[in-house]
Design an enzyme around this catalytic site. Sequence first.
Site, PDB file in Angstrom:
ATOM      1  N   GLU A 162      36.074  35.377  44.415  1.00 14.75           N
ATOM      2  CA  GLU A 162      35.472  34.822  45.637  1.00 14.75           C
ATOM      3  C   GLU A 162      34.849  33.443  45.462  1.00 14.75           C
ATOM      4  O   GLU A 162      33.651  33.259  45.718  1.00 14.75           O
ATOM      5  CB  GLU A 162      34.415  35.788  46.177  1.00 14.75           C
ATOM      6  N   GLU A 363      38.525  44.682  46.879  1.00 15.84           N
ATOM      7  CA  GLU A 363      37.169  45.117  47.269  1.00 15.84           C
ATOM      8  C   GLU A 363      37.192  45.484  48.738  1.00 15.84           C
ATOM      9  O   GLU A 363      37.787  44.772  49.555  1.00 15.84           O
ATOM     10  CB  GLU A 363      36.113  44.019  47.067  1.00 15.84           C
TER      11      GLU A 363
HETATM   12  C1  BGP Z   1      31.400  40.654  47.031  1.00 17.14           C
HETATM   13  C2  BGP Z   1      31.276  40.462  45.543  1.00 17.14           C
HETATM   14  C3  BGP Z   1      30.841  41.674  44.802  1.00 17.14           C
HETATM   15  C4  BGP Z   1      29.949  42.635  45.551  1.00 17.14           C
HETATM   16  C5  BGP Z   1      30.230  42.712  47.049  1.00 17.14           C
HETATM   17  C6  BGP Z   1      29.136  43.404  47.858  1.00 17.14           C
HETATM   18  O1  BGP Z   1      31.193  39.428  47.668  1.00 17.14           O
HETATM   19  O2  BGP Z   1      32.507  40.081  44.965  1.00 17.14           O
HETATM   20  O3  BGP Z   1      30.365  41.250  43.553  1.00 17.14           O
HETATM   21  O4  BGP Z   1      28.642  42.562  45.205  1.00 17.14           O
HETATM   22  O5  BGP Z   1      30.455  41.469  47.616  1.00 17.14           O
HETATM   23  O6  BGP Z   1      28.078  42.526  48.109  1.00 17.14           O
HETATM   24  P1  BGP Z   1      26.568  42.952  47.943  1.00 17.14           P
HETATM   25  O7  BGP Z   1      26.372  43.276  46.513  1.00 17.14           O
HETATM   26  O8  BGP Z   1      25.763  41.765  48.387  1.00 17.14           O
HETATM   27  O9  BGP Z   1      26.364  44.121  48.832  1.00 17.14           O
END
Ligand code: BGP
Length: 463
Positions: A162, A363
């Site tokens: 990302e 994800e």
């Molecule tokens: C994405 C990232 C992850 C993960 C996810 C959820 O942007 O790649 O690393 O953390 O988001 O986000 P958060 O942890 O803020 O809930």
Amino acid sequence: MTNTFPKHFLWGASISAHQTEGAYQSDGKGLSVQDTRQRDNHDITDFTVAVDHYHHYKEDIRLLAEMGIKVFRFSIAWTRIFPNGRGEINQKGLQHYNDVIDELLKYGIQPYITLNHFDLPQALEDEGGWSARTTVEAFKHYAETVFEAYGDRAKHWLTINEPNIMLLVDKKILGKEIPLQEKYQQFHHLMIAEKYAFKRCHELIEGGKIGPVPNISLVYPATSKPLDNQAALYFNSVRNWAYLDFSCFGRYNTVFKDYLNRNNVTITIAPEDKELMENHFPDFVAMNFYTTVTVEKPTKKDGMANGISDQQSEDIMEWGFYKGFTNPYLKKNEFNWTIDPDGLKTTLQTLYDRYHLPIIITENGLGAKDELTADGKIHDTYRINYLKQHIDQCLQAIEAGVDLIGYSPWSAIDLVSVHEGISKRYGFIYVDRTEQDEKDLARYRKDSFYWYQELIKTNQLPS
Ligand code: BGP
């Protein structure tokens, strides 16, 4: 309408190094920007212990094998291989991921390895981080090192997690705001680093496949007003397509170029970049998806600072371009993220139509406050519902002709959220710890674990 997935569909589960491993200074590991970053809220845990996956990886992989996954997406901590980003290889760090890969293969699970997931070595940050061209060189050498070390067994690679969200949501992810000119010079360096990874993966690994891993979400216009549509065009470009157009077409797209020009941003492009941009491409696109965003054309500055502090619409504002708008048609989760499974199908279709490359979702998932019951259960029906709705849209996208090859949700096990600590949980496997108390870090299977296990076993979405 079938509820069965293609025969070789890649069911997976995902994590990143810094959010799970802990052991932040063990066996020679150096510090990364995630170990040192400024945090707004010190009541939540940092990444020093996380869920101690570094020491629990065998147990975790055994549980994931029991769940039936075919693919495990994880990242390598660059600072375990090169504690200072470059220089001497740290053999213990190198050995650790050898062991992880072997453990996965023992169960027939394919590794999908992210080269870098938000955790740039602090030593490189001290020299200018992604603003410095020398970081690109260090990344190239690091990528070559891990391709050579693991490429005989690990054939699937993801580049930099990302980069779009890392730059847009810089304060939240990196703990500091990057001025616009510098931000887009970093963009160029990140994308050139990625091009080197495409090139060297193909050269060094027999049968090696590699893809970019941005967070892609369609941007909707708030109304049918032409200027709202224009706002959506710009934010779609800045948030999504600028990245994938660079990865897949090797060019800056025109809307993005206009955005840069109007912001007086000038990017320095090195002589060797043209060749790299135009000749090295991915084999697939890995995509992270949580939510969609909605924007309107800002009519007055509204007293809001320019910038984006979260992935959510409410926090988006760039004067002259776009402003976040609360989509009245979408529900939100308890952390205020909109839920839009239909948007996932449209995002997949748009992406596939644009690039015609196989897609794997790396994800997608629901962050929630889970509760461990006295008898060791976690009844996360809300997560099952979320996954079910999104997986259903994956099936519909496949039916509509999208070459979606896999689904690897966030996250395999509970981990420390980017800025909401361990209280915001995503895993199929619960890890018993709180923000302040590490407890025994015991692992428990959630209800979603059994649900996903059944889905993988039957390759069918239960009706
Ligand atoms: C994405 C990232 C992850 C993960 C996810 C959820 O942007 O790649 O690393 O953390 O988001 O986000 P958060 O942890 O803020 O809930």
